[in-house]
Enzyme design. Structure first.
Site, PDB file in Angstrom:
ATOM      1  N   GLU A 113       0.836  -1.208   0.000  1.00  0.00           N
ATOM      2  CA  GLU A 113       0.000   0.000   0.000  1.00  0.00           C
ATOM      3  C   GLU A 113       0.867   1.251   0.000  1.00  0.00           C
ATOM      4  O   GLU A 113       2.020   1.208   0.418  1.00  0.00           O
ATOM      5  CB  GLU A 113      -0.875   0.018   1.268  1.00  0.00           C
ATOM      6  CG  GLU A 113      -1.780  -1.182   1.372  1.00  0.00           C
ATOM      7  CD  GLU A 113      -2.526  -1.239   2.700  1.00  0.00           C
ATOM      8  OE1 GLU A 113      -2.495  -0.254   3.459  1.00  0.00           O
ATOM      9  OE2 GLU A 113      -3.138  -2.277   2.948  1.00  0.00           O
ATOM     10  N   LYS A 115       2.122   4.590   1.625  1.00  0.00           N
ATOM     11  CA  LYS A 115       2.179   5.090   2.998  1.00  0.00           C
ATOM     12  C   LYS A 115       1.809   6.574   2.955  1.00  0.00           C
ATOM     13  O   LYS A 115       2.603   7.430   2.583  1.00  0.00           O
ATOM     14  CB  LYS A 115       3.577   4.899   3.579  1.00  0.00           C
ATOM     15  CG  LYS A 115       3.652   5.226   5.052  1.00  0.00           C
ATOM     16  CD  LYS A 115       4.980   4.753   5.624  1.00  0.00           C
ATOM     17  CE  LYS A 115       5.042   4.934   7.121  1.00  0.00           C
ATOM     18  NZ  LYS A 115       4.863   6.323   7.554  1.00  0.00           N
ATOM     19  N   ASP A 117       1.122  10.231   3.919  1.00  0.00           N
ATOM     20  CA  ASP A 117       1.802  11.064   4.908  1.00  0.00           C
ATOM     21  C   ASP A 117       0.828  12.050   5.553  1.00  0.00           C
ATOM     22  O   ASP A 117       0.789  13.225   5.225  1.00  0.00           O
ATOM     23  CB  ASP A 117       2.960  11.807   4.235  1.00  0.00           C
ATOM     24  CG  ASP A 117       3.951  12.326   5.258  1.00  0.00           C
ATOM     25  OD1 ASP A 117       3.811  11.981   6.444  1.00  0.00           O
ATOM     26  OD2 ASP A 117       4.857  13.072   4.864  1.00  0.00           O
ATOM     27  N   TYR A 227      -7.223   1.958   6.060  1.00  0.00           N
ATOM     28  CA  TYR A 227      -6.254   0.934   5.660  1.00  0.00           C
ATOM     29  C   TYR A 227      -6.185  -0.301   6.558  1.00  0.00           C
ATOM     30  O   TYR A 227      -5.420  -1.203   6.283  1.00  0.00           O
ATOM     31  CB  TYR A 227      -4.857   1.530   5.479  1.00  0.00           C
ATOM     32  CG  TYR A 227      -4.305   2.296   6.665  1.00  0.00           C
ATOM     33  CD1 TYR A 227      -4.149   1.695   7.909  1.00  0.00           C
ATOM     34  CD2 TYR A 227      -3.924   3.621   6.513  1.00  0.00           C
ATOM     35  CE1 TYR A 227      -3.646   2.392   8.977  1.00  0.00           C
ATOM     36  CE2 TYR A 227      -3.403   4.333   7.592  1.00  0.00           C
ATOM     37  CZ  TYR A 227      -3.272   3.710   8.821  1.00  0.00           C
ATOM     38  OH  TYR A 227      -2.772   4.407   9.880  1.00  0.00           O
ATOM     39  N   LYS A 315      10.599   3.341   3.425  1.00  0.00           N
ATOM     40  CA  LYS A 315      10.594   4.808   3.358  1.00  0.00           C
ATOM     41  C   LYS A 315      11.346   5.264   2.129  1.00  0.00           C
ATOM     42  O   LYS A 315      12.467   4.811   1.883  1.00  0.00           O
ATOM     43  CB  LYS A 315      11.285   5.373   4.611  1.00  0.00           C
ATOM     44  CG  LYS A 315      10.501   5.137   5.883  1.00  0.00           C
ATOM     45  CD  LYS A 315       9.419   6.181   6.030  1.00  0.00           C
ATOM     46  CE  LYS A 315       9.209   6.532   7.465  1.00  0.00           C
ATOM     47  NZ  LYS A 315       9.495   7.755   7.965  1.00  0.00           N
ATOM     48  N   CYS A 409      17.122  47.302  11.266  1.00  0.00           N
ATOM     49  CA  CYS A 409      16.507  46.991   9.983  1.00  0.00           C
ATOM     50  C   CYS A 409      17.561  47.244   8.891  1.00  0.00           C
ATOM     51  O   CYS A 409      18.180  48.309   8.880  1.00  0.00           O
ATOM     52  CB  CYS A 409      15.292  47.886   9.762  1.00  0.00           C
ATOM     53  SG  CYS A 409      14.697  47.849   8.064  1.00  0.00           S
ATOM     54  N   CYS A 412      16.244  50.626   6.788  1.00  0.00           N
ATOM     55  CA  CYS A 412      16.105  51.976   7.342  1.00  0.00           C
ATOM     56  C   CYS A 412      16.878  52.179   8.637  1.00  0.00           C
ATOM     57  O   CYS A 412      16.810  53.256   9.231  1.00  0.00           O
ATOM     58  CB  CYS A 412      14.635  52.314   7.548  1.00  0.00           C
ATOM     59  SG  CYS A 412      13.894  51.422   8.922  1.00  0.00           S
ATOM     60  N   CYS A 427      10.946  45.284  11.841  1.00  0.00           N
ATOM     61  CA  CYS A 427      11.330  46.672  11.730  1.00  0.00           C
ATOM     62  C   CYS A 427      10.092  47.462  12.156  1.00  0.00           C
ATOM     63  O   CYS A 427       9.024  47.304  11.564  1.00  0.00           O
ATOM     64  CB  CYS A 427      11.684  46.999  10.282  1.00  0.00           C
ATOM     65  SG  CYS A 427      11.620  48.768   9.945  1.00  0.00           S
ATOM     66  N   CYS A 432       9.462  52.837   6.769  1.00  0.00           N
ATOM     67  CA  CYS A 432      10.643  52.155   6.219  1.00  0.00           C
ATOM     68  C   CYS A 432      10.471  51.922   4.711  1.00  0.00           C
ATOM     69  O   CYS A 432       9.469  51.341   4.281  1.00  0.00           O
ATOM     70  CB  CYS A 432      10.819  50.817   6.927  1.00  0.00           C
ATOM     71  SG  CYS A 432      12.006  49.739   6.140  1.00  0.00           S
TER      72      CYS A 432
HETATM   73  S1  IVH Z   1      -0.871   0.129   8.608  1.00  0.00           S
HETATM   74  C1  IVH Z   1       0.723  -1.788  12.621  1.00  0.00           C
HETATM   75  N1  IVH Z   1      -1.095   1.295   6.302  1.00  0.00           N
HETATM   76  O1  IVH Z   1       2.188   5.046   8.929  1.00  0.00           O
HETATM   77  C2  IVH Z   1       0.740  -0.637  11.731  1.00  0.00           C
HETATM   78  N2  IVH Z   1      -0.199   2.571   8.100  1.00  0.00           N
HETATM   79  O2  IVH Z   1       3.200   3.440  11.707  1.00  0.00           O
HETATM   80  C3  IVH Z   1      -0.585  -0.385  11.141  1.00  0.00           C
HETATM   81  N3  IVH Z   1       0.330   4.881   7.488  1.00  0.00           N
HETATM   82  O3  IVH Z   1       1.189   6.519  11.659  1.00  0.00           O
HETATM   83  C4  IVH Z   1      -0.519   0.723  10.200  1.00  0.00           C
HETATM   84  N4  IVH Z   1      -0.307   4.765   5.393  1.00  0.00           N
HETATM   85  O4  IVH Z   1      -0.788   6.079  10.232  1.00  0.00           O
HETATM   86  C5  IVH Z   1      -0.700   1.438   7.578  1.00  0.00           C
HETATM   87  N5  IVH Z   1      -1.395   2.190   4.185  1.00  0.00           N
HETATM   88  C6  IVH Z   1      -1.013   2.332   5.455  1.00  0.00           C
HETATM   89  C7  IVH Z   1      -0.504   3.545   5.950  1.00  0.00           C
HETATM   90  C8  IVH Z   1      -0.101   3.622   7.287  1.00  0.00           C
HETATM   91  C9  IVH Z   1       0.190   5.546   6.332  1.00  0.00           C
HETATM   92  C10 IVH Z   1       0.899   5.487   8.716  1.00  0.00           C
HETATM   93  C11 IVH Z   1       0.209   5.139   9.990  1.00  0.00           C
HETATM   94  C12 IVH Z   1       1.272   5.278  11.040  1.00  0.00           C
HETATM   95  C13 IVH Z   1       2.539   5.290  10.261  1.00  0.00           C
HETATM   96  C14 IVH Z   1       3.548   4.255  10.684  1.00  0.00           C
END
Ligand code: IVH
Length: 670
Positions: A113, A115, A117, A227, A315, A409, A412, A427, A432
């Protein structure tokens, strides 16, 4: 020696505590996860080597996180665990080996999946109805943010049953995030209104979810992807993949890019593929999540302390570049804020050439200890705003001195003062010339009075020569005054004067936005213009009337009222009116524009417009500027060297035009 180690241990602990507070409590982290991990790893190592130095209050001795004050707390029915990280293909393969060894069979598969942010939340549905929404907090106890969660349109308030049975209790875990395009827009509005922009979409999402006023959260355009299940009164599927399928049937938003993978090579290929394509999305992802699919196998794998053994994150490497600080300059903003800016040796970073990076304020400059001549690492915060994240002190040239906090500043020479929040130097001199230039630039800018030919270098000359000391002075300029200036013939001088003359009858909202009243950006200016209709009505409005206008609120109301009751500003406005400025009465927000209701994506490098100008032009013509191409896109404006977005548009059969065609559409020629 022993003293040095003790000192370093204490230093690391203090540093980590500070970052914990910034991250968990203030939602304003100042370092990347990798930088934080490095500090943590160094401390752990030192403590492992010197076990007698471990104290119970060391950050290594707790699992971090603390609920915010101001919200009730919620205990999660099943704890919200965290995840271990990997950073390359070898580490992913090592994870797979551990899984295979422990399961004692090669017969398993993965779900891969994105991740997302944003920030993790848990939704609890009871009899199909959303009962609570809570943040992760420390994993056991989070904040009850139900009323804020309820404003997120992607979160169903009740599950869809399709006349079938619904589970009595279902906890749904997922990520709340802010789309990149909404983040850019929110920061634009905040900057215009004199508020601090958010560093990245994740902070913006966290900040928006943790507001005590749900009405403000509602205006922030947050979204959500589910998720994972948390506590559930019954299983929803035999494995993770089918659980997510069931989520979709229940009306929960599941990310469309979820993929099954038969083995780790497939997993790695998917991860690397997304690492290259992540900028195509209108939300930020910081990596991928790899999960063993079958629940019985997950159970067999179990967890170590805080992270399950059946899942791992991959990551993405942060896109960074190394460059040299050629100079540091102090800019004076339109309200006097002094901002240090680093001029850099130009360097390519995630698709653009970066030449400058804001250092935000002098506390930040001191924290990083950036010096002229330093080699620095820059990163795009959320791939958008370039930031200095680290100084390579090992490369520092001899004799490089810390950059001094200015006492005056730079324009001025007035003694600098700290602002109310004590973060910014200012300032204090309203006369100015540095501030005046910025105010004039704002006044003449595209989102305000839109005086096209009054550009930065002309404004510089006009102020430096003492020809303009106020907004109203612009309207008293004559062709003869201007044609005496550098690089200015009679014809250009006439064009400038005509342009200024033409701006006299701009709509009221533009005039209000141009004044630069604190907290009033172009959006609020439109609301005010619609409400009051005329400048006179707004000037005479009592503060109580301002406060009750939808989307104005007490802070802006106070600022507007104070502005129109300040003798200096009253004189400034009267002077503008006396010079012949006649804002057109309450012109409503532009509708029926050439791009009314159209979703437009801009890609590649443009010649005529900056990104911001074209985005504003799209908005003004009634369209919506978005940063990613999808089936919903109506039009793509492609500049030079347009890449994957152009390919995608062509694949989807979306209309593609160039800049020329775009400006013809705007001027109504097409
Ligand atoms: S599964 C046991 N799936 O990543 C971990 N987490 O921990 C269950 N995050 O703050 C999390 N996308 O909020 C999972 N597709 C995804 C995710 C995801 C983002 C975040 C989650 C957590 C961080 C790491």
């Amino acid at each position: 020696m022993a003293g040095d180690i003790d000192k370093r241990i204490e230093q690391l602990r203090d540093e980590i505590r500070r970052h914990d507070h910034l991250y968990y409590v203030l939602s304003q982290p100042q370092v990347t996860d990798q930088q934080y991990d490095r500090l943590f790893a160094e401390l752990k190592q030192l403590e492992a080597d010197h076990p007698d130095r471990v104290t119970s209050d060391s950050p290594t001795q707790r699992v971090s996180g603390r609920p915010l004050e101001g919200f009730a707390t919620v205990r999660h029915a099943a704890p919200m665990l965290s995840m271990d990280n990997t950073y390359n293909a070898d580490e992913l393969s090592a994870f797979d080996e551990r899984v295979r060894k422990q399961l004692e069979t090669p017969d398993y598969d993965y779900v891969v999946e994105l991740k997302i942010d944003g920030l993790a939340i848990s939704l609890r549905y009871e009899q199909g109805v959303l009962a609570t929404g809570a943040t992760r907090g420390d994993g056991e106890v989070g904040d009850d943010v139900t009323s804020n969660i309820r404003t997120i349109k992607a979160v169903p308030l009740s599950l869809l049953s399709h006349d079938a049975h619904l589970p009595d209790v279902l906890e749904v875990r997922g990520e709340v995030y802010m789309p990149t395009s909404s983040f850019v827009e929110l920061n634009r509005v905040r900057t215009e209104a004199g508020e601090a922009p958010f560093a990245n979409p994740r902070n913006a999402a966290a900040g928006s979810l943790k507001l005590l006023d749900a009405r403000v959260t509602a205006s922030r355009n947050l979204s959500f992807f589910a998720y994972a299940p948390g506590q559930a009164s019954e299983a929803l599927g035999e494995d993770h993949y089918h659980t997510l399928e069931r989520f979709k049937e229940l009306g929960l938003p599941v990310n469309p890019h979820i993929q099954r993978a038969g083995d780790i090579d497939e997993v790695i290929a998917i991860c690397l593929g997304w690492s290259a394509r992540r900028t195509e999305l209108d939300y930020q992802i910081d990596g991928m999540v790899v999960k063993v699919n079958r629940f019985d196998q997950r159970e067999a794998l179990g967890a170590t302390g805080r992270a399950p053994r059946w899942c791992i994150s991959y990551k993405f490497p942060a896109e960074r570049a190394e460059t040299v600080v050629e100079s540091i300059v102090v800019q004076v903003g339109k309200s006097g804020a002094l901002t240090p800016v680093a001029n850099l040796t130009p360097v390519a970073l995630s698709g653009t050439t970066v030449k400058r990076a804001s250092l935000h304020n002098f506390d930040e400059l001191q924290r990083l200890d950036v010096r002229v001549g330093d080699t620095v690492l820059i990163e795009k915060a959320g791939e958008i705003i370039p930031q200095v994240v680290e100084v390579r002190e090992d490369y520092r040239k001899e004799g490089a001195e810390p950059y001094p906090i200015p006492e005056k500043c730079p324009v001025c020479d007035s003694p600098a003062v700290r602002d109310e929040a004590e973060v910014r130097l200012r300032c204090p001199n309203p006369q100015c010339p540095g501030q005046l230039k910025e105010r004039l630039r704002h006044f003449a800018g595209r989102g305000q009075m839109d005086i096209e030919r009054l550009g930065t270098s002309l404004i510089e000359q006009l102020v430096d020569k003492g020809m303009v000391e106020s907004f109203a002075d612009l309207y008293r300029l004559r062709i003869e005054d201007l044609s005496a200036l550098e690089r200015m013939g009679d014809k250009s001088a006439k064009n400038v004067v005509d342009g200024i003359e033409e701006s006299k009858t701009r709509p009221l909202w533009r005039f209000l936005a141009a004044l630069g009243i604190r907290h009033v950006g172009s959006q609020s200016a439109q609301i005010l213009a619609e409400h009051f209709g005329t400048l006179a009505a707004l000037r005479n409005a009592p503060q109580t009337e301002l406060e009750v206008i939808d989307q104005v609120g007490p802070v802006m109301a106070e600022s507007i009222y104070a502005y129109f009751h300040d003798a200096q500003y009253q004189a400034l406005v009267d002077d503008l009116l006396a010079a012949g400025v006649e804002p057109k009465a309450g012109q409503p927000r532009p509708t029926g524009g050439a791009l009314e209701g159209k979703m437009v994506v801009v890609t590649g490098s443009l010649q005529r417009y900056t990104r911001r100008q074209i985005q504003e032009a799209i908005k003004e013509a009634g369209g919506k500027a978005s940063s990613s191409v999808s089936k919903k896109t109506d039009l793509v404006v492609a500049g030079k060297d347009a890449g994957s977005k152009l390919d995608k548009a062509q694949r989807l059969g979306i209309e593609v035009i160039d800049e020329e065609q775009f400006s013809r559409i705007l001027s109504g020629e097409v």
